[in-house]
Design an enzyme around this catalytic site. Structure first.
Site, PDB file in Angstrom:
ATOM      1  N   LEU A 166     -14.926 -41.028 -50.374  1.00  0.00           N
ATOM      2  CA  LEU A 166     -13.621 -40.421 -49.661  1.00  0.00           C
ATOM      3  C   LEU A 166     -12.838 -39.835 -50.853  1.00  0.00           C
ATOM      4  O   LEU A 166     -11.760 -40.225 -51.281  1.00  0.00           O
ATOM      5  CB  LEU A 166     -13.105 -41.564 -49.020  1.00  0.00           C
ATOM      6  N   HIS A 167     -13.307 -38.575 -51.216  1.00  0.00           N
ATOM      7  CA  HIS A 167     -12.403 -37.791 -52.206  1.00  0.00           C
ATOM      8  C   HIS A 167     -11.128 -37.142 -51.245  1.00  0.00           C
ATOM      9  O   HIS A 167     -11.066 -37.405 -50.036  1.00  0.00           O
ATOM     10  CB  HIS A 167     -13.327 -36.593 -52.921  1.00  0.00           C
ATOM     11  N   ALA A 168     -10.616 -36.229 -51.978  1.00  0.00           N
ATOM     12  CA  ALA A 168      -9.267 -35.499 -51.330  1.00  0.00           C
ATOM     13  C   ALA A 168      -9.431 -35.073 -49.613  1.00  0.00           C
ATOM     14  O   ALA A 168      -8.838 -35.425 -49.193  1.00  0.00           O
ATOM     15  CB  ALA A 168      -8.990 -34.569 -52.319  1.00  0.00           C
TER      16      ALA A 168
ATOM     17  N   ALA B 149     -10.666 -37.893 -47.242  1.00  0.00           N
ATOM     18  CA  ALA B 149      -9.283 -38.685 -47.395  1.00  0.00           C
ATOM     19  C   ALA B 149      -8.237 -38.284 -46.677  1.00  0.00           C
ATOM     20  O   ALA B 149      -7.817 -38.773 -45.677  1.00  0.00           O
ATOM     21  CB  ALA B 149      -9.028 -39.139 -48.570  1.00  0.00           C
TER      22      ALA B 149
ATOM     23  N   GLU C 199     -17.354 -32.609 -43.617  1.00  0.00           N
ATOM     24  CA  GLU C 199     -18.380 -32.264 -44.501  1.00  0.00           C
ATOM     25  C   GLU C 199     -19.693 -32.059 -44.034  1.00  0.00           C
ATOM     26  O   GLU C 199     -20.143 -32.592 -43.002  1.00  0.00           O
ATOM     27  CB  GLU C 199     -18.163 -33.148 -45.839  1.00  0.00           C
TER      28      GLU C 199
END
Length: 87
Positions: free
Chosen positions: A14-16, A19, A87
């Protein structure tokens, strides 16, 4: 309160970007939304809280919704996470 365990399958966790998508979706929910992972419990409506939790790919989280539309909110957020959060 309703909850469901789910595994994060995004390769980068859960990167930028994911998130942000999760926090925006949780922000539209009428119920309170929490993410439990290990010993941490975070408010899912805050991108900073989600990123600070450093949730990696393969991590099992428990998504908890408590409030007026908890069933619908939980279903919507679980589907979003399972779809890969854009993604």
């Amino acid at each position: 309160m309703v909850s469901q365990k789910i595994v994060i399958n995004n390769q980068s966790g859960l990167h930028a970007r994911p998130a942000s998508i999760l926090a925006q979706a949780a922000g539209k929910c009428k119920s309170n939304v929490l993410i439990k992972t290990g010993t941490k419990t975070i408010v899912a409506k805050s991108i900073l809280n989600i990123m600070a939790a450093a949730i990696k790919c393969g991590t099992e989280i428990e998504l908890c919704c408590d409030g007026e539309s908890e069933q619908e909110d939980l279903k919507k957020l679980v589907q979003l996470i399972e779809s890969g959060l854009g993604e």
